[in-house]
Design an enzyme around this catalytic site. Structure first.
Site, PDB file in Angstrom:
ATOM      1  N   ASP A 175      -5.211   9.609  -1.665  1.00 25.45           N
ATOM      2  CA  ASP A 175      -5.760   8.746  -0.618  1.00 25.45           C
ATOM      3  C   ASP A 175      -6.373   9.596   0.480  1.00 25.45           C
ATOM      4  O   ASP A 175      -7.319   9.182   1.140  1.00 25.45           O
ATOM      5  CB  ASP A 175      -4.670   7.823  -0.076  1.00 25.45           C
ATOM      6  CG  ASP A 175      -4.343   6.748  -1.090  1.00 25.45           C
ATOM      7  OD1 ASP A 175      -4.967   5.677  -1.037  1.00 25.45           O
ATOM      8  OD2 ASP A 175      -3.521   7.001  -1.972  1.00 25.45           O
ATOM      9  N   CYS A 214       1.481   5.680  -9.616  1.00 24.26           N
ATOM     10  CA  CYS A 214       0.572   4.668  -9.068  1.00 24.26           C
ATOM     11  C   CYS A 214      -0.616   4.463 -10.008  1.00 24.26           C
ATOM     12  O   CYS A 214      -0.491   4.668 -11.228  1.00 24.26           O
ATOM     13  CB  CYS A 214       0.108   5.031  -7.661  1.00 24.26           C
ATOM     14  SG  CYS A 214      -0.593   3.616  -6.770  1.00 24.26           S
TER      15      CYS A 214
HETATM   16  O1  RI2 Z   1      -9.473   6.312  -5.808  1.00 21.99           O
HETATM   17  P1  RI2 Z   1      -8.399   6.233  -6.862  1.00 21.99           P
HETATM   18  O2  RI2 Z   1      -8.255   7.539  -7.621  1.00 21.99           O
HETATM   19  O3  RI2 Z   1      -8.611   5.043  -7.788  1.00 21.99           O
HETATM   20  O4  RI2 Z   1      -7.004   5.912  -6.155  1.00 21.99           O
HETATM   21  C1  RI2 Z   1      -6.407   6.789  -5.254  1.00 21.99           C
HETATM   22  C2  RI2 Z   1      -5.133   6.221  -4.701  1.00 21.99           C
HETATM   23  O5  RI2 Z   1      -5.324   4.913  -4.180  1.00 21.99           O
HETATM   24  C3  RI2 Z   1      -4.113   4.166  -4.407  1.00 21.99           C
HETATM   25  O6  RI2 Z   1      -3.716   3.494  -3.276  1.00 21.99           O
HETATM   26  P2  RI2 Z   1      -3.507   1.874  -3.154  1.00 21.99           P
HETATM   27  O7  RI2 Z   1      -2.961   1.288  -4.424  1.00 21.99           O
HETATM   28  O8  RI2 Z   1      -4.851   1.298  -2.755  1.00 21.99           O
HETATM   29  O9  RI2 Z   1      -2.523   1.791  -2.032  1.00 21.99           O
HETATM   30  C4  RI2 Z   1      -3.074   5.149  -4.912  1.00 21.99           C
HETATM   31  O10 RI2 Z   1      -2.324   5.789  -3.918  1.00 21.99           O
HETATM   32  C5  RI2 Z   1      -3.984   6.086  -5.672  1.00 21.99           C
HETATM   33  O11 RI2 Z   1      -3.367   7.311  -5.995  1.00 21.99           O
END
Ligand code: RI2
EC number: 5.3.1.29
Length: 322
Positions: free
Chosen positions: A196, A127
């Site tokens: 998350d 991701c």
């Molecule tokens: O706070 P940071 O480290 O940037 O992101 C943390 C997490 O947020 C994202 O979720 P999504 O793409 O919003 O569903 C991913 O799951 C990623 O690992």
């Protein structure tokens, strides 16, 4: 027709993932709460408080899994004021403190996490995580020769965002399909992903597929590290609650044309999964590199939560930062 305000616009952007990433969601929500507070015209503190509660609920209901969102909202709403002017001042200060604290936490995680990276390491990530990216960037700036393998991350392809960040920073990058994780693991020295939510027993809630990456790393004896600011730890799990896994729209998985072709086909699209703590070697937070077993301590001592408060928040439907 719902009148679009700056706040509902931010809520919509979080919902449709124009604003995404657990940390960015939290910071954007804090900023939106501040702007909302400053834009309210009333002099009646009761009406002001009611409108701020409404704003809280609109943002809270956008995405259910990233604990950083309710933790940010609660941090902003921690004010006691007799006048609207005092309430506005307190909310603006709370929002600014949360945002700068969050930015500093990501920077600190970069510095701490970079110690785990050796010259010549190949690191796999899944991701797009700004906390994980801070580690790659810091290690690379320190002159370490690293290569990052990024998964595509179906269905929203956040791997492309990761690849874009890495390429712009000059970091050697390889993009793989999600299904190539196990095959590729033999070339990997370390896995680093974001978070998350982290539960009280140290398990990790992150983008769907993370637990498969962790299993493949475990099988290959490759270290698995998670980068998570402390506001991603979930106080409500202290009360025994489960973190809700967001189920997103089936159209993210299959286009409307094919859905029409197979009208009886069911589609499941969970956005996150849970990696049990036994597959996690370390969680890098802004207060240090900890073992997943220390999650209870982070929630209770660092964030200052007692079981009674967690129960109360559980009833109210929110988490807290500290
Ligand atoms: O706070 P940071 O480290 O940037 O992101 C943390 C997490 O947020 C994202 O979720 P999504 O793409 O919003 O569903 C991913 O799951 C990623 O690992």
């Amino acid at each position: 027709m719902i009148l679009m305000t700056a706040l509902t616009e931010t809520a919509e952007k979080i919902k449709n993932m124009e604003i995404r990433g657990a940390g960015k969601i939290a910071r954007s929500a804090a900023e939106a709460m501040k702007e909302e507070a400053l834009s309210i015209k009333t002099k009646d503190i009761k009406e002001f408080n009611r409108r701020m509660e409404d704003a809280y609920n609109i943002l809270y209901s956008t995405r259910p899994t990233a604990v950083s969102l309710p933790n940010a909202l609660r941090a902003v709403m921690r004010y006691k004021a007799d006048t609207v002017e005092d309430a506005k001042t307190a909310i603006a200060a709370n929002a600014d403190a949360f945002i700068s604290g969050s930015e500093n936490a990501v920077k600190k995680i970069g510095e701490i996490g970079a110690h785990r990276i050796k010259d010549g390491d190949t690191i796999m990530t899944h991701c797009n995580s700004s906390a994980a990216f801070a580690i790659f960037e810091t290690a690379y700036r320190q002159g370490k020769d690293i290569n990052v393998i990024a998964t595509e991350t179906r269905p929203r392809q956040q791997g492309y965002v990761t690849v874009d960040f890495l390429q712009k920073s000059g970091i050697p990058t390889t993009l793989i399909l999600d299904s190539a994780v196990r095959y590729t693991m033999k070339k990997v020295d370390l896995v680093i992903v974001g978070a998350d939510a982290v539960t009280v027993n140290g398990s990790l809630v992150n983008k769907v597929g993370t637990s498969q990456v962790a299993l493949a790393a475990n099988e290959a004896r490759v270290g698995f590290v998670c980068a998570a600011e402390t506001y991603k730890f979930s106080p409500r799990t202290l009360f025994g609650e489960m973190v809700e896994i967001e189920e997103r729209d089936p159209t993210e998985v299959l286009c409307n044309e094919l859905r029409a072709k197979w009208p009886n086909l069911k589609i499941s699209n969970p956005a996150f999964d849970i990696t049990p703590h036994k597959y996690i070697d370390m969680i890098i937070t802004e207060i240090g590199a900890i073992s997943p077993e220390m999650a209870y301590w982070v929630i209770k001592d660092k964030l200052g939560w007692e079981l009674e408060e967690a129960a109360e928040a559980s009833m109210r439907g929110c988490d807290d930062e500290n």
